[in-house]
Design a protein around this motif. Structure first.
Motif, PDB file in Angstrom:
ATOM      1  N   GLU A 232      81.987  14.641  -1.574  1.00  0.00           N
ATOM      2  CA  GLU A 232      82.173  13.586  -0.565  1.00  0.00           C
ATOM      3  C   GLU A 232      81.716  12.229  -1.098  1.00  0.00           C
ATOM      4  N   ILE A 233      82.340  11.177  -0.591  1.00  0.00           N
ATOM      5  CA  ILE A 233      81.839   9.838  -0.902  1.00  0.00           C
ATOM      6  C   ILE A 233      80.700   9.542   0.066  1.00  0.00           C
ATOM      7  N   MET A 234      79.501   9.394  -0.483  1.00  0.00           N
ATOM      8  CA  MET A 234      78.314   9.189   0.353  1.00  0.00           C
ATOM      9  C   MET A 234      78.147   7.725   0.721  1.00  0.00           C
ATOM     10  N   GLU A 235      78.559   6.851  -0.206  1.00  0.00           N
ATOM     11  CA  GLU A 235      78.419   5.424   0.055  1.00  0.00           C
ATOM     12  C   GLU A 235      79.492   4.699  -0.742  1.00  0.00           C
ATOM     13  N   MET A 236      80.000   3.618  -0.168  1.00  0.00           N
ATOM     14  CA  MET A 236      81.043   2.849  -0.846  1.00  0.00           C
ATOM     15  C   MET A 236      80.867   1.386  -0.474  1.00  0.00           C
ATOM     16  N   GLY A 237      81.050   0.523  -1.444  1.00  0.00           N
ATOM     17  CA  GLY A 237      80.941  -0.900  -1.137  1.00  0.00           C
ATOM     18  C   GLY A 237      81.068  -1.718  -2.398  1.00  0.00           C
ATOM     19  N   THR A 238      80.886  -3.022  -2.300  1.00  0.00           N
ATOM     20  CA  THR A 238      80.901  -3.812  -3.522  1.00  0.00           C
ATOM     21  C   THR A 238      79.712  -3.355  -4.367  1.00  0.00           C
ATOM     22  N   ASP A 294      66.529  17.706  11.638  1.00  0.00           N
ATOM     23  CA  ASP A 294      67.352  18.845  12.061  1.00  0.00           C
ATOM     24  C   ASP A 294      68.759  18.378  12.420  1.00  0.00           C
ATOM     25  N   GLU A 295      68.846  17.206  13.021  1.00  0.00           N
ATOM     26  CA  GLU A 295      70.163  16.686  13.393  1.00  0.00           C
ATOM     27  C   GLU A 295      71.019  16.465  12.142  1.00  0.00           C
ATOM     28  N   CYS A 296      70.398  15.933  11.081  1.00  0.00           N
ATOM     29  CA  CYS A 296      71.134  15.733   9.821  1.00  0.00           C
ATOM     30  C   CYS A 296      71.667  17.064   9.307  1.00  0.00           C
ATOM     31  N   ARG A 297      70.837  18.096   9.390  1.00  0.00           N
ATOM     32  CA  ARG A 297      71.232  19.405   8.851  1.00  0.00           C
ATOM     33  C   ARG A 297      72.306  20.088   9.676  1.00  0.00           C
ATOM     34  N   ASP A 298      72.311  19.830  11.001  1.00  0.00           N
ATOM     35  CA  ASP A 298      73.147  20.641  11.887  1.00  0.00           C
ATOM     36  C   ASP A 298      74.417  19.996  12.409  1.00  0.00           C
ATOM     37  N   THR A 299      74.479  18.673  12.424  1.00  0.00           N
ATOM     38  CA  THR A 299      75.661  18.046  13.029  1.00  0.00           C
ATOM     39  C   THR A 299      76.423  17.191  12.015  1.00  0.00           C
ATOM     40  N   PRO A 300      77.755  17.145  12.169  1.00  0.00           N
ATOM     41  CA  PRO A 300      78.579  16.418  11.200  1.00  0.00           C
ATOM     42  C   PRO A 300      78.180  14.946  11.070  1.00  0.00           C
ATOM     43  N   VAL A 301      78.362  14.417   9.856  1.00  0.00           N
ATOM     44  CA  VAL A 301      78.009  13.014   9.604  1.00  0.00           C
ATOM     45  C   VAL A 301      79.282  12.203   9.436  1.00  0.00           C
ATOM     46  N   GLU A 302      79.346  11.088  10.109  1.00  0.00           N
ATOM     47  CA  GLU A 302      80.500  10.190   9.981  1.00  0.00           C
ATOM     48  C   GLU A 302      80.163   9.064   9.010  1.00  0.00           C
ATOM     49  N   LYS A 303      81.227   8.411   8.521  1.00  0.00           N
ATOM     50  CA  LYS A 303      81.001   7.204   7.736  1.00  0.00           C
ATOM     51  C   LYS A 303      80.757   6.040   8.692  1.00  0.00           C
ATOM     52  N   VAL A 304      79.737   5.260   8.432  1.00  0.00           N
ATOM     53  CA  VAL A 304      79.478   4.095   9.290  1.00  0.00           C
ATOM     54  C   VAL A 304      79.287   2.841   8.444  1.00  0.00           C
ATOM     55  N   PRO A 305      79.690   1.681   9.003  1.00  0.00           N
ATOM     56  CA  PRO A 305      79.477   0.433   8.262  1.00  0.00           C
ATOM     57  C   PRO A 305      77.994   0.064   8.230  1.00  0.00           C
ATOM     58  N   VAL A 306      77.586  -0.505   7.097  1.00  0.00           N
ATOM     59  CA  VAL A 306      76.197  -0.921   6.918  1.00  0.00           C
ATOM     60  C   VAL A 306      76.070  -2.385   7.333  1.00  0.00           C
ATOM     61  N   ASN A 307      75.146  -2.672   8.223  1.00  0.00           N
ATOM     62  CA  ASN A 307      74.939  -4.047   8.694  1.00  0.00           C
ATOM     63  C   ASN A 307      76.249  -4.736   9.091  1.00  0.00           C
ATOM     64  N   ASP A 308      77.116  -3.979   9.778  1.00  0.00           N
ATOM     65  CA  ASP A 308      78.395  -4.506  10.275  1.00  0.00           C
ATOM     66  C   ASP A 308      79.362  -4.961   9.198  1.00  0.00           C
ATOM     67  N   ASP A 309      79.114  -4.572   7.949  1.00  0.00           N
ATOM     68  CA  ASP A 309      80.036  -4.930   6.869  1.00  0.00           C
ATOM     69  C   ASP A 309      81.079  -3.812   6.734  1.00  0.00           C
ATOM     70  N   PRO A 310      82.346  -4.069   7.141  1.00  0.00           N
ATOM     71  CA  PRO A 310      83.339  -2.991   7.137  1.00  0.00           C
ATOM     72  C   PRO A 310      83.668  -2.497   5.725  1.00  0.00           C
ATOM     73  N   GLU A 311      83.295  -3.252   4.696  1.00  0.00           N
ATOM     74  CA  GLU A 311      83.543  -2.842   3.310  1.00  0.00           C
ATOM     75  C   GLU A 311      82.377  -2.048   2.716  1.00  0.00           C
ATOM     76  N   HIS A 312      81.263  -1.991   3.419  1.00  0.00           N
ATOM     77  CA  HIS A 312      80.116  -1.218   2.929  1.00  0.00           C
ATOM     78  C   HIS A 312      79.893  -0.046   3.883  1.00  0.00           C
ATOM     79  N   LEU A 313      80.273   1.154   3.416  1.00  0.00           N
ATOM     80  CA  LEU A 313      80.199   2.328   4.277  1.00  0.00           C
ATOM     81  C   LEU A 313      79.177   3.319   3.754  1.00  0.00           C
ATOM     82  N   THR A 314      78.472   3.973   4.664  1.00  0.00           N
ATOM     83  CA  THR A 314      77.568   5.033   4.237  1.00  0.00           C
ATOM     84  C   THR A 314      77.787   6.253   5.116  1.00  0.00           C
ATOM     85  N   ARG A 315      77.581   7.433   4.524  1.00  0.00           N
ATOM     86  CA  ARG A 315      77.707   8.665   5.277  1.00  0.00           C
ATOM     87  C   ARG A 315      76.288   9.188   5.472  1.00  0.00           C
ATOM     88  N   CYS A 316      75.591   8.590   6.402  1.00  0.00           N
ATOM     89  CA  CYS A 316      74.185   8.963   6.628  1.00  0.00           C
ATOM     90  C   CYS A 316      73.790   8.520   8.029  1.00  0.00           C
TER      91      CYS A 316
END
Ligand code: ATP
Ligand code: MG
Length: 332
Positions: A232-238, A294-316
């Motif tokens: 999986e891509i865990m993080e993406m950005g400039t 426990d939530e990290c271990r048990d529930t799916p993680v979505e990609k979210v923008p970091v500090n509202d930057d739509p080009e910087h995404l993290t899956r955490c």
């Protein structure tokens, strides 16, 4: 859509015995004209699989199970085999991870490059030879005419790597996929090859997908970066935003593993990638992550923008916490 390449929600599996290895999951990325996208991540994270899938080079047991791949707006997954052949030669050049598969040991360097030139351009034999010398010059081989008459084994590893780049460039691709272009080379040769790649990208205005486990290489060459882990891509950005504000504990761990200051030791993240035949419901990195709940271990993680930057995404789910308390080199 101006992207040269766009991949959406791509998943790839390898069938082994009666189970399947889920090597790439839900990967999305795009590469713009003239842009270099780096993909980094530790061994087994699915980097080469991603590259092979893009060109439909997966072996018999590999299959794309979902997603789409578009090159200049056309769907690669829907191309006929003739169209695919055309694309692989003329539009997208792939330099595979294993240099031994990239060169033919029984043909001279010049014959190999001229053959590529002649399959892609309508030129005479002597024009093809001229162009061969030109590309050999382009990759800074010391003596193009002599080198053209040599067999791969007569060249050093660094020279072979230059020839491989020359072959890739001979068809003037719009997109160049480089898979670990400096593996097996000594540090000095690595640096010269990287400088060369940097120059060629600049000069030819090629878009590049650059795969490496080496974050220093990414930092030198890539405009943007995707950090892969367990498929999986865990993080993406400039490159700048990901390196200066890593918002994923895995990225932070990778950055902290680099030698710091006078301390030349590598400090790898403890643990290893889990079994890719059984993917957890929650975050794939949770079992190695010091911030996991426990939530990290048990529930799916979505990609979210970091500090509202739509080009910087993290899956955490805990990226804000990670950003405030980054993992340091001495905590690993
Ligand atoms: P490296 O940095 O070592 O080159 P990578 O990130 O390129 O690693 P891949 O080669 O894409 O990783 O492999 C991803 C996963 O898929 C690994 O678990 C690997 O064992 C598995 N894999 C790769 N090729 C095959 C194959 N042909 N059949 C079965 N499993 C495979
Ligand atoms: Mg690889």
């Amino acid at each position: 859509d101006q992207s040269v390449l766009s991949v959406t929600d791509l998943s790839v599996e390898y069938l082994t015995g009666d189970s399947s290895v889920k090597a790439v999951r839900d990967v999305s990325l795009h590469i713009e004209p003239g842009e270099t996208l780096g993909i980094a991540g530790e061994s087994g994270s699915g980097k080469s699989t991603l590259a092979l899938a893009i060109l439909r080079y997966l072996g018999d047991n590999g299959q794309i199970t979902s997603g789409s791949i578009n090159y200049e707006g056309q769907s690669i997954l829907e191309l006929s085999s003739a169209e695919l052949k055309e694309l692989r030669g003329n539009e997208i050049a792939h330099v595979p991870q294993d240099p031994n598969t990239a060169l033919n040991p029984s043909m001279t360097v010049g014959e190999q490059i001229a053959e590529v030139v002649r399959t892609h351009r309508d030129v005479t034999r002597s024009e093809a030879m001229e162009q061969t010398y030109e590309v050999l010059q382009e990759v800074n081989l010391p003596d193009p005419e002599t080198n053209a008459s040599q067999y791969p084994h007569e060249l050093s590893g660094g020279q072979q790597q230059r020839v491989i780049l020359a072959i890739a460039l001979a068809c003037q691709p719009r997109l160049l996929i480089l898979d670990e272009p400096t593996t097996g080379l000594d540090v000095t040769t690595q640096a010269t090859i990287l400088d060369l790649i940097d120059e060629l990208i600049e000069e030819w205005d090629t878009s590049v997908l650059l795969i490496t486990h080496n974050l220093g290489v990414i930092n030198q060459i890539s405009d943007r970066v995707g950090i892969m882990y367990a498929g999986e891509i865990m993080e993406m950005g400039t490159t700048e935003s990901v390196f200066s504000s890593p918002a994923n504990p895995y990225t932070q761990g990778l950055l902290a593993s680099l030698p710091q200051g006078d301390d030349r030791r590598l400090k790898p993240i403890p643990g290893q990638i889990g079994d890719l035949r059984r993917i957890p419901n929650g975050c794939v990195f949770a079992e190695r992550c010091e911030f996991a709940t426990d939530e990290c271990r048990d529930t799916p993680v979505e990609k979210v923008p970091v500090n509202d930057d739509p080009e910087h995404l993290t899956r955490c789910k805990r990226w804000e916490h990670a950003l405030e308390n980054p993992i340091q080199a001495d905590s690993q």
